[in-house]
Motif scaffolding. Structure first.
Motif, PDB file in Angstrom:
ATOM      1  N   LYS A  52       0.844  -1.208   0.000  1.00 31.26           N
ATOM      2  CA  LYS A  52       0.000   0.000   0.000  1.00 31.26           C
ATOM      3  C   LYS A  52       0.872   1.248   0.000  1.00 31.26           C
ATOM      4  O   LYS A  52       0.591   2.218  -0.678  1.00 31.26           O
ATOM      5  N   ASN A  56       6.215   1.081   6.076  1.00 30.65           N
ATOM      6  CA  ASN A  56       5.336   0.446   7.052  1.00 30.65           C
ATOM      7  C   ASN A  56       5.968  -0.894   7.448  1.00 30.65           C
ATOM      8  O   ASN A  56       6.135  -1.762   6.603  1.00 30.65           O
ATOM      9  N   TYR A  58       4.925  -3.478   8.764  1.00 29.44           N
ATOM     10  CA  TYR A  58       4.107  -4.641   8.381  1.00 29.44           C
ATOM     11  C   TYR A  58       4.481  -5.099   6.979  1.00 29.44           C
ATOM     12  O   TYR A  58       4.700  -6.288   6.727  1.00 29.44           O
ATOM     13  N   PHE A  59       4.567  -4.156   6.049  1.00 30.00           N
ATOM     14  CA  PHE A  59       4.906  -4.532   4.668  1.00 30.00           C
ATOM     15  C   PHE A  59       6.393  -4.864   4.536  1.00 30.00           C
ATOM     16  O   PHE A  59       6.768  -5.666   3.682  1.00 30.00           O
ATOM     17  N   ASP A 133      -3.252  -9.277   1.260  1.00 27.87           N
ATOM     18  CA  ASP A 133      -3.535  -8.328   2.342  1.00 27.87           C
ATOM     19  C   ASP A 133      -4.801  -7.511   2.100  1.00 27.87           C
ATOM     20  O   ASP A 133      -5.701  -7.487   2.932  1.00 27.87           O
ATOM     21  N   GLN A 147      -5.177 -13.097   4.457  1.00 33.39           N
ATOM     22  CA  GLN A 147      -4.419 -13.427   5.664  1.00 33.39           C
ATOM     23  C   GLN A 147      -5.215 -14.284   6.637  1.00 33.39           C
ATOM     24  O   GLN A 147      -4.669 -15.090   7.373  1.00 33.39           O
ATOM     25  N   ASN A 182      -9.466  -3.993   2.602  1.00 33.03           N
ATOM     26  CA  ASN A 182      -9.431  -4.889   3.767  1.00 33.03           C
ATOM     27  C   ASN A 182     -10.044  -4.231   5.001  1.00 33.03           C
ATOM     28  O   ASN A 182     -10.960  -4.787   5.619  1.00 33.03           O
ATOM     29  N   GLN A 183      -9.611  -3.036   5.356  1.00 34.55           N
ATOM     30  CA  GLN A 183     -10.176  -2.392   6.553  1.00 34.55           C
ATOM     31  C   GLN A 183     -11.683  -2.186   6.416  1.00 34.55           C
ATOM     32  O   GLN A 183     -12.430  -2.382   7.378  1.00 34.55           O
ATOM     33  N   TRP A 186     -13.507  -5.371   7.134  1.00 39.15           N
ATOM     34  CA  TRP A 186     -13.470  -5.711   8.565  1.00 39.15           C
ATOM     35  C   TRP A 186     -14.388  -4.788   9.374  1.00 39.15           C
ATOM     36  O   TRP A 186     -15.050  -5.241  10.310  1.00 39.15           O
ATOM     37  N   ASP A 211      -3.087   5.272   7.175  1.00 38.61           N
ATOM     38  CA  ASP A 211      -1.846   4.504   7.358  1.00 38.61           C
ATOM     39  C   ASP A 211      -0.632   5.431   7.380  1.00 38.61           C
ATOM     40  O   ASP A 211       0.458   5.078   6.920  1.00 38.61           O
ATOM     41  N   THR A 237      -5.348  -1.448  11.926  1.00 37.05           N
ATOM     42  CA  THR A 237      -4.193  -1.157  11.080  1.00 37.05           C
ATOM     43  C   THR A 237      -2.959  -1.029  11.960  1.00 37.05           C
ATOM     44  O   THR A 237      -3.019  -0.372  13.013  1.00 37.05           O
ATOM     45  N   THR A 238      -1.868  -1.626  11.527  1.00 39.29           N
ATOM     46  CA  THR A 238      -0.646  -1.616  12.343  1.00 39.29           C
ATOM     47  C   THR A 238      -0.115  -0.196  12.538  1.00 39.29           C
ATOM     48  O   THR A 238       0.457   0.123  13.572  1.00 39.29           O
ATOM     49  N   TRP A 283      -1.661 -11.636  12.147  1.00 35.96           N
ATOM     50  CA  TRP A 283      -1.234 -12.915  11.578  1.00 35.96           C
ATOM     51  C   TRP A 283       0.268 -12.766  11.359  1.00 35.96           C
ATOM     52  O   TRP A 283       0.843 -11.746  11.746  1.00 35.96           O
TER      53      TRP A 283
HETATM   54  C1  RAM Z   1      -1.563  -1.912   7.979  1.00 36.15           C
HETATM   55  C2  RAM Z   1      -2.097  -1.994   6.570  1.00 36.15           C
HETATM   56  C3  RAM Z   1      -2.382  -3.411   6.159  1.00 36.15           C
HETATM   57  C4  RAM Z   1      -3.149  -4.163   7.221  1.00 36.15           C
HETATM   58  C5  RAM Z   1      -2.430  -4.107   8.537  1.00 36.15           C
HETATM   59  C6  RAM Z   1      -3.188  -4.801   9.631  1.00 36.15           C
HETATM   60  O1  RAM Z   1      -0.221  -2.263   8.017  1.00 36.15           O
HETATM   61  O2  RAM Z   1      -3.253  -1.226   6.486  1.00 36.15           O
HETATM   62  O3  RAM Z   1      -3.103  -3.407   4.963  1.00 36.15           O
HETATM   63  O4  RAM Z   1      -3.368  -5.488   6.851  1.00 36.15           O
HETATM   64  O5  RAM Z   1      -2.276  -2.731   8.887  1.00 36.15           O
END
Ligand code: RAM
Length: 346
Positions: A52, A56, A58-59, A133, A147, A182-183, A186, A211, A237-238, A283
């Motif tokens: 994205k 970050n 996470y990525f 993702d 995920q 994704n968000q 959810w 983000d 979101t992380t 995850w």
């Molecule tokens: C952020 C991004 C990513 C998401 C995680 C949980 O890093 O938005 O897409 O999957 O959070």
């Protein structure tokens, strides 16, 4: 399951360092515009990861998992991406990667449709498209590596906040960017779960930190000011949960306003240890990237087309099957708390 997750977490951390070095060495920066290749691999299959946004953790971890897989099967790994997670910021990177003849794109979508035309052009030019993702509309990609089920991800976050606020009071959601597939999936399911099973919890607001660390930090401050009776924040979101934790940790609300959602253990560790946060979920992002890379290779090699029932080998993770709508499921979300957070390093 626990042992396995723990071990993979450590591997991911080692790989994360590798990708950072590779990106620095090739001068792959966060600048917008055309894409640049990232790490080196070798072989004819080039797999380009497009998160994205860059920067970050996470990525960084998911892309490191992808790089590990690509190196295992002797392909060439690349990573490109925009600085900002906006709907169209990925378009130029998709176009450049396709023009350069990348075999497959592995992309986390900032918007379900805004990158659709660019992806379709890439596919017409022979590039396989794997979303991971965060999905696009299914017509724009070959496979989506999910995920965990959206229902499972929504439920674990609602369960956590309910437990932390005694199943009553006002809560708000601090999300990523407003169009994130994704968000948004959810959030919709969290709303349904709250309405169905938690009548004494009131969702008062959903705000977007894009983000981006500073935007998420500022949105947290604004939420606390706007809703003086707020009992808890869910940040799926992380980036958001880490920024919200940082704000709460030095504020009068520390330990008073609950915070949960989806975070990386390394970013959240200090806030669990100082009592700002008690539990959150995620995850293994490295496994997600690893699985996506193997799915991309299976598509490129013509072993699968993305049809339901197709199966492919994903190295150390074993065999996976493509489900309905071209979706491959990695596994279940995992809960982190003070008892286990010391066991993870990603
Ligand atoms: C952020 C991004 C990513 C998401 C995680 C949980 O890093 O938005 O897409 O999957 O959070």
């Amino acid at each position: 399951m626990f042992q396995q997750f723990q071990r993979r977490g450590r591997l991911a951390a080692i790989a994360a360092v590798t990708v950072t070095v590779a990106l620095a060495a090739t001068g792959c920066s966060s600048a917008g515009g055309g894409g640049e290749g990232g790490g080196e691999g070798g072989g004819d299959t080039t797999i380009t990861f497009l998160p994205k946004n860059l920067g970050n953790p996470y990525f960084d971890t998911s892309n490191a998992g992808g790089q590990e897989a690509v190196e295992e099967f002797g392909g060439t790994f690349a990573e490109v991406g925009p600085t900002e997670a906006t709907p169209t910021s990925q378009v130029s990177f998709i176009q450049t990667a396709a023009q350069q003849g990348t075999s497959a794109l592995v992309i986390s979508a900032n918007d379900p449709t805004a990158i659709g035309d660019a992806l379709q052009e890439a596919r017409d030019a022979g590039t396989k498209v794997v979303t991971f993702d965060s999905d696009t509309d299914p017509e724009f990609r070959d496979i989506f590596i999910n995920q965990a089920s959206a229902e499972g991800i929504a439920k674990v976050q609602v369960d956590l906040i309910a437990e932390q606020i005694g199943d009553q009071g006002q809560v708000a959601i601090l999300s990523a960017s407003a169009n994130a597939t994704n968000q948004n999936a959810w959030i919709e399911l969290m709303q349904e779960e709250l309405e169905a099973n938690h009548p004494n919890i009131e969702l008062v607001d959903v705000v977007y930190g894009d983000d981006d660390d500073q935007t998420s930090f500022d949105r947290t401050a604004a939420l606390l000011q706007t809703y003086p009776d707020l009992a808890g924040i869910i940040s799926p979101t992380t980036v958001g949960i880490a920024a919200a934790a940082r704000y709460l940790s030095t504020s009068e609300f520390k330990g008073q306003v609950a915070l949960t959602g989806l975070g990386t253990p390394n970013q959240m560790r200090e806030y669990v240890e100082d009592g700002t946060v008690t539990a959150f979920a995620l995850w293994n992002p490295a496994d997600l990237g690893y699985l996506a890379a193997y799915a991309a290779k299976a598509l490129v090699d013509g072993d699968i087309t993305g049809e339901e029932g197709d199966t492919f080998e994903a190295g150390k993770l074993g065999e996976y099957e493509v489900g309905a709508d071209g979706v491959v499921l990695l596994g279940d979300p995992f809960e982190f708390n003070a008892d286990n957070i010391g066991d993870f390093d990603f």
